[in-house]
Write a protein that holds these residues in place. Sequence first.
Motif, PDB file in Angstrom:
ATOM      1  N   TYR A   1       0.748  -1.100   0.029  1.00 39.81           N
ATOM      2  CA  TYR A   1       0.068  -0.002  -0.016  1.00 39.81           C
ATOM      3  C   TYR A   1       0.839   1.340  -0.033  1.00 39.81           C
ATOM      4  O   TYR A   1       2.020   1.260   0.636  1.00 39.81           O
ATOM      5  CB  TYR A   1      -0.953  -0.082   1.111  1.00 39.81           C
ATOM      6  CG  TYR A   1      -1.886  -1.035   1.201  1.00 39.81           C
ATOM      7  CD1 TYR A   1      -3.251  -1.243   0.383  1.00 39.81           C
ATOM      8  CD2 TYR A   1      -1.745  -2.372   1.924  1.00 39.81           C
ATOM      9  CE1 TYR A   1      -4.072  -2.232   0.407  1.00 39.81           C
ATOM     10  CE2 TYR A   1      -2.358  -3.397   2.042  1.00 39.81           C
ATOM     11  CZ  TYR A   1      -3.732  -3.063   1.092  1.00 39.81           C
ATOM     12  OH  TYR A   1      -4.596  -4.135   1.074  1.00 39.81           O
ATOM     13  N   LEU A   2       0.321   2.408  -0.431  1.00 39.33           N
ATOM     14  CA  LEU A   2       1.084   3.634  -0.650  1.00 39.33           C
ATOM     15  C   LEU A   2       0.485   4.383   0.671  1.00 39.33           C
ATOM     16  O   LEU A   2      -0.493   4.541   0.971  1.00 39.33           O
ATOM     17  CB  LEU A   2       0.827   4.336  -1.895  1.00 39.33           C
ATOM     18  CG  LEU A   2       1.067   3.693  -3.199  1.00 39.33           C
ATOM     19  CD1 LEU A   2       0.339   4.502  -4.231  1.00 39.33           C
ATOM     20  CD2 LEU A   2       2.489   3.592  -3.317  1.00 39.33           C
ATOM     21  N   PRO A   3       1.526   5.148   1.101  1.00 37.76           N
ATOM     22  CA  PRO A   3       2.966   5.151   0.622  1.00 37.76           C
ATOM     23  C   PRO A   3       3.815   4.182   1.338  1.00 37.76           C
ATOM     24  O   PRO A   3       3.475   3.598   2.649  1.00 37.76           O
ATOM     25  CB  PRO A   3       3.255   6.580   1.238  1.00 37.76           C
ATOM     26  CG  PRO A   3       2.528   6.933   2.561  1.00 37.76           C
ATOM     27  CD  PRO A   3       1.289   6.179   2.338  1.00 37.76           C
ATOM     28  N   PHE A   4       4.652   3.904   0.645  1.00 43.99           N
ATOM     29  CA  PHE A   4       5.909   2.760   1.343  1.00 43.99           C
ATOM     30  C   PHE A   4       7.274   3.454   0.998  1.00 43.99           C
ATOM     31  O   PHE A   4       7.346   4.398   0.230  1.00 43.99           O
ATOM     32  CB  PHE A   4       5.579   1.446   0.695  1.00 43.99           C
ATOM     33  CG  PHE A   4       6.021   1.402  -0.860  1.00 43.99           C
ATOM     34  CD1 PHE A   4       7.354   1.145  -1.079  1.00 43.99           C
ATOM     35  CD2 PHE A   4       5.143   1.684  -1.863  1.00 43.99           C
ATOM     36  CE1 PHE A   4       7.851   1.032  -2.553  1.00 43.99           C
ATOM     37  CE2 PHE A   4       5.563   1.487  -3.274  1.00 43.99           C
ATOM     38  CZ  PHE A   4       6.924   1.383  -3.432  1.00 43.99           C
ATOM     39  N   ALA A   5       8.017   2.701   1.781  1.00 44.37           N
ATOM     40  CA  ALA A   5       9.591   3.300   1.713  1.00 44.37           C
ATOM     41  C   ALA A   5      10.484   1.814   1.375  1.00 44.37           C
ATOM     42  O   ALA A   5      10.274   0.979   1.633  1.00 44.37           O
ATOM     43  CB  ALA A   5       9.914   3.845   3.032  1.00 44.37           C
ATOM     44  N   TYR A   6      11.332   2.347   0.149  1.00 45.32           N
ATOM     45  CA  TYR A   6      12.291   1.508  -0.161  1.00 45.32           C
ATOM     46  C   TYR A   6      13.415   1.183   0.978  1.00 45.32           C
ATOM     47  O   TYR A   6      13.676   2.197   1.688  1.00 45.32           O
ATOM     48  CB  TYR A   6      12.847   1.805  -1.268  1.00 45.32           C
ATOM     49  CG  TYR A   6      12.055   1.821  -2.477  1.00 45.32           C
ATOM     50  CD1 TYR A   6      11.860   0.620  -3.536  1.00 45.32           C
ATOM     51  CD2 TYR A   6      11.546   3.039  -3.148  1.00 45.32           C
ATOM     52  CE1 TYR A   6      10.928   0.537  -4.576  1.00 45.32           C
ATOM     53  CE2 TYR A   6      10.482   3.207  -4.297  1.00 45.32           C
ATOM     54  CZ  TYR A   6      10.353   1.823  -5.036  1.00 45.32           C
ATOM     55  OH  TYR A   6       9.584   1.791  -6.205  1.00 45.32           O
ATOM     56  N   SER A   7      13.922   0.146   0.855  1.00 46.13           N
ATOM     57  CA  SER A   7      15.088  -0.185   1.847  1.00 46.13           C
ATOM     58  C   SER A   7      16.184   0.791   1.484  1.00 46.13           C
ATOM     59  O   SER A   7      16.409   1.188   0.517  1.00 46.13           O
ATOM     60  CB  SER A   7      15.634  -1.720   1.903  1.00 46.13           C
ATOM     61  OG  SER A   7      16.096  -1.937   0.705  1.00 46.13           O
ATOM     62  N   VAL A   8      17.155   1.023   2.389  1.00 48.93           N
ATOM     63  CA  VAL A   8      18.198   1.873   2.244  1.00 48.93           C
ATOM     64  C   VAL A   8      19.082   1.379   1.114  1.00 48.93           C
ATOM     65  O   VAL A   8      19.592   2.122   0.208  1.00 48.93           O
ATOM     66  CB  VAL A   8      19.110   1.850   3.546  1.00 48.93           C
ATOM     67  CG1 VAL A   8      20.437   2.690   3.188  1.00 48.93           C
ATOM     68  CG2 VAL A   8      18.441   2.526   4.747  1.00 48.93           C
ATOM     69  N   GLN A   9      19.299  -0.096   0.987  1.00 46.07           N
ATOM     70  CA  GLN A   9      20.035  -0.444  -0.126  1.00 46.07           C
ATOM     71  C   GLN A   9      19.308  -0.294  -1.504  1.00 46.07           C
ATOM     72  O   GLN A   9      19.986   0.018  -2.540  1.00 46.07           O
ATOM     73  CB  GLN A   9      20.275  -1.987  -0.016  1.00 46.07           C
ATOM     74  CG  GLN A   9      21.147  -2.489   1.117  1.00 46.07           C
ATOM     75  CD  GLN A   9      22.535  -1.694   1.211  1.00 46.07           C
ATOM     76  OE1 GLN A   9      23.338  -1.696  -0.086  1.00 46.07           O
ATOM     77  NE2 GLN A   9      23.298  -1.400   2.191  1.00 46.07           N
ATOM     78  N   GLU A  10      17.757  -0.523  -1.551  1.00 49.43           N
ATOM     79  CA  GLU A  10      17.260  -0.414  -2.766  1.00 49.43           C
ATOM     80  C   GLU A  10      17.192   0.910  -3.341  1.00 49.43           C
ATOM     81  O   GLU A  10      17.430   1.524  -4.512  1.00 49.43           O
ATOM     82  CB  GLU A  10      15.831  -0.669  -2.563  1.00 49.43           C
ATOM     83  CG  GLU A  10      15.500  -2.278  -2.767  1.00 49.43           C
ATOM     84  CD  GLU A  10      14.126  -2.459  -2.314  1.00 49.43           C
ATOM     85  OE1 GLU A  10      13.778  -3.646  -2.738  1.00 49.43           O
ATOM     86  OE2 GLU A  10      13.608  -1.794  -1.345  1.00 49.43           O
TER      87      GLU A  10
ATOM     88  N   LEU B   1       8.800  -2.473  -7.951  1.00 46.36           N
ATOM     89  CA  LEU B   1       7.965  -2.996  -6.424  1.00 46.36           C
ATOM     90  C   LEU B   1       8.665  -3.638  -5.893  1.00 46.36           C
ATOM     91  O   LEU B   1       8.944  -5.015  -6.386  1.00 46.36           O
ATOM     92  CB  LEU B   1       6.430  -3.402  -7.262  1.00 46.36           C
ATOM     93  CG  LEU B   1       5.679  -2.293  -8.332  1.00 46.36           C
ATOM     94  CD1 LEU B   1       4.344  -2.864  -8.509  1.00 46.36           C
ATOM     95  CD2 LEU B   1       5.723  -0.997  -7.543  1.00 46.36           C
ATOM     96  N   PRO B   2       9.025  -3.437  -4.877  1.00 45.11           N
ATOM     97  CA  PRO B   2       9.704  -4.668  -3.867  1.00 45.11           C
ATOM     98  C   PRO B   2       8.977  -6.033  -3.857  1.00 45.11           C
ATOM     99  O   PRO B   2       7.693  -5.836  -3.739  1.00 45.11           O
ATOM    100  CB  PRO B   2       9.723  -3.811  -2.400  1.00 45.11           C
ATOM    101  CG  PRO B   2       9.837  -2.288  -2.858  1.00 45.11           C
ATOM    102  CD  PRO B   2       8.998  -2.442  -4.045  1.00 45.11           C
ATOM    103  N   GLY B   3       9.829  -6.973  -4.008  1.00 47.71           N
ATOM    104  CA  GLY B   3       9.301  -8.180  -3.677  1.00 47.71           C
ATOM    105  C   GLY B   3       8.863  -8.831  -5.287  1.00 47.71           C
ATOM    106  O   GLY B   3       8.998  -9.877  -5.461  1.00 47.71           O
TER     107      GLY B   3
END
Length: 298
Positions: A100-109, A238-240
């Motif tokens: 769902y929005l909003p989301f945060a990418y990982s630091v590495q991403e 999109l993560p995953g």
Amino acid sequence: MSTRYDILHTTTYRYREPVRFGLHRVMFRPRDSHDLRVLATDLRVSPEADVRLIHDPHSNSVALVQPRGEARELGIACAFTIEHVPGPEDELPLDPAAEYLPFAYSVQERMDLEAYLRPHHDDPEGALIRWAHHFLHSDQPNSTRETLRRMNAHIAQSLTYQAREEEGTQTPLETLALGSGSCRDYALLMMEAARRLGIATRFVSGYLYDPMLDTGEQAPGETTVGAGTTHAWLEAYLPGAGWIAFDPTNNLTRSGRLIRVGVARDPALAQPISGSWFGPAEAYEGMDVVVRVTKRRE
């Protein structure tokens, strides 16, 4: 079951008198990956030319073509046979934190996606971000995937498609103001809008397979726009699930009919062909581009 396609892409530049050619950058070769394999390639240039094959910063395959001597015509013809391996029938699940929005990418991403997250075009009065927010619900959670699908469908259904042969891309604000554009313009509009929602996107240049070109019949209720020339769309990270294709010109997602050639953070970096020539300005007559993508019958 995999599907094989034969692709023929020819570009011909015509001049009223012999001219001299500078270096040309050609990005026609489909992009190898786990779902797309290039089985055969052929590149022919007239007049004769020196050719070097390199990979650019995005790992796109690029041919550097230096024609020899002068001529009234420059022809570049590329032929490929590719094999497309379909992905799983079910959509790959997203990381729970990205559903769902909003989301945060990982630091590495974020370190790797920074150039794809940052907007590249100005929005001084906030018109583009307001347009992007129209696809968000105010009374329920906003599914990341469904928000992108709504935006993809809205562009296809509400804007007027106009093919343009000239180089360059309209800005997102120009496309919104005109209510029309080419596949490049549609892709850039959605890219920049999604970036303002915190989603990493990249531009994709390639080819579009239209079944009607093989059968001569259009499926009921289905119209394909953009076949017969190079095509453009976008991918969202999109993560995953990784990079997911969205074609706002035809309202397609995850389609095996989209054949990737080049990816970039901005359309200007993924032009199918660019180069220079030397002679009187009035010598240039025009350019012809023909793309044929046919399903191979084994």
